[in-house]
Design a protein around this motif. Structure first.
Motif, short mmCIF file in Angstrom:
data_model
loop_
_atom_site.label_atom_id
_atom_site.label_comp_id
_atom_site.label_asym_id
_atom_site.label_seq_id
_atom_site.Cartn_x
_atom_site.Cartn_y
_atom_site.Cartn_z
N GLN A 179 64.49 32.05 -8.30
CA GLN A 179 64.99 30.69 -8.59
C GLN A 179 65.07 29.78 -7.36
N LYS A 206 65.35 27.20 -15.12
CA LYS A 206 65.68 25.83 -14.68
C LYS A 206 64.76 25.36 -13.56
N ARG A 231 63.62 20.14 -17.09
CA ARG A 231 64.99 19.86 -17.52
C ARG A 231 65.36 18.40 -17.15
#
Ligand code: PMP
Length: 365
Positions: A179, A206, A231
């Motif tokens: 991430q 994300k 997003r």
């Protein structure tokens, strides 16, 4: 969650256009209100665009946030407008993502060559260093090397240009699970592949941005329209750093007309391209001068020529015969290869004949 965008971008106060401040959209207001707020030409326009029975007035600035078009494209992909950024081609989104997240001379982007050339060009233009983790010999992603590389943005082009293959979902998930990197999944050719839909990954990761384009299966390369799906926080920032009127009024109107009213064109294109691709692979595999055709799920084929033939010479010979293809022989893993777009059935048949009877024959195999 790391925003990925540079601090000065996060604190940027975006340009606010006249129409946004008055919360009047030019489309709905025209004719009803007297618009004297944007220094437009109220007398009219030197050029008008006729669309069916109506005329598009070009003297007014277009909707900067493309509200109507985003509704239609959002429906197409099954996402909300807040998850959608529209660019003047997907190249615009690539440029904004690099400039918005990478500090020149410091933050790096990662590519896996051979791949779409614009990632490196746009990084170079912004003074952003590029880490190259080349594809493996079997054209797959080197996932461990990508995961351990130091980079802020990772570009994954799947299906990949120019190799034509799709990367495994497992490899993409593995890269996304780190991430700390923002992963740009460029799916310019995904419509032709018909594989597993990647959009559900947006709910899970994300750090994912998906790029789509209307230049390929929709046949609107001349319009310049690309979509970036991510997003809402990422989309909001992209909207704040784009040029105010990045999608022209004709672009918005023509795209609406096509996407809302002519989806059959896209499905027919995908059908024809896929059957022509199969046919060409079968026919070209029989030619002695061609040693390999890479399995492709796109609208192009990467074709390798036999050792005694130089792809660059076939390229020149094809030009003499009236066919323009792309010489990719200087790229890694593409030695002695030409990239050839799938044309109409008639163009493909003519090209096959030219290859068989003139271009390859000239090298006396
Ligand atoms: N991504 C890939 C992989 C491409 O091959 C291309 C164009 N050749 C693009 C993006 C750019 O598409 P657009 O026309 O939307 O800028």
């Amino acid at each position: 969650m790391n925003s990925f965008f540079l601090p000065h971008i996060q604190s940027l106060k975006p340009y606010s256009s006249a129409r946004e401040e008055s919360s009047v959209s030019s489309g709905t207001a025209a004719g009803k209100l007297t618009l004297l707020d944007a220094n437009e030409n109220s007398l009219g326009s030197a050029s008008d665009l006729r669309l069916g029975t109506s005329t598009l007035e070009l003297n007014r600035y277009p909707d900067p946030l493309q509200v109507e078009l985003k509704k239609v494209i959002g429906d197409l992909y099954g996402i909300e407008s807040e998850q959608l950024f529209l660019g003047n081609g997907s190249d615009e989104a690539i440029d904004l993502l690099i400039r918005g997240t990478c500090a020149p001379g410091k933050d790096k982007i990662l590519i896996s060559s051979p791949t779409y050339g614009i990632y490196k060009v746009l990084a170079d233009l912004s003074g952003v260093p590029v880490v190259d983790v080349p594809l493996r010999a079997d054209y797959s992603l080197d996932v461990p090397a990508i995961r351990s590389a130091e980079a802020k943005l990772v570009f994954i082009c799947s299906p990949n240009n120019p190799t034509g293959n799709e990367f495994s979902r497992e490899d993409i998930r593995s890269i996304l699970s780190d991430q700390s990197k923002l992963v740009i999944l460029d799916e310019a050719y995904a419509d032709f592949a018909g594989g597993e839909d990647s959009l559900p990954l947006l709910q899970e990761f994300k750090n994912l941005v998906i790029l789509r384009t209307f230049s390929k299966s929709w046949g609107m390369a001349g319009l310049r329209l690309g979509a970036c799906l991510a997003r809402p926080e990422i989309i909001k920032t992209l909207n704040s750093i784009k040029l105010p009127y990045n999608i022209s009024a004709p672009n918005q109107a023509l795209a609406l007309q096509a996407i809302d009213g002519n989806r059959a064109f896209q499905s027919e294109t995908i059908k024809v391209v896929s059957s022509e691709r199969e046919k060409l692979v079968e026919e070209w595999s029989r030619l002695d001068g061609i040693s390999e055709i890479l399995p492709s799920v796109t609208n192009f084929l990467l074709v390798r020529f036999a050792d005694q033939i130089r792809a660059s010479e076939v390229y020149t010979k094809l030009i003499e015969l009236g066919f323009v293809v792309r010489d990719r022989s200087n790229l890694p893993l593409c030695e002695n290869c030409l990239r050839i777009s799938i044309g109409t059935p008639e163009e493909n048949a003519r090209l096959t004949e030219a290859l068989e009877t003139k271009a390859l024959e000239a090298f006396s195999i």
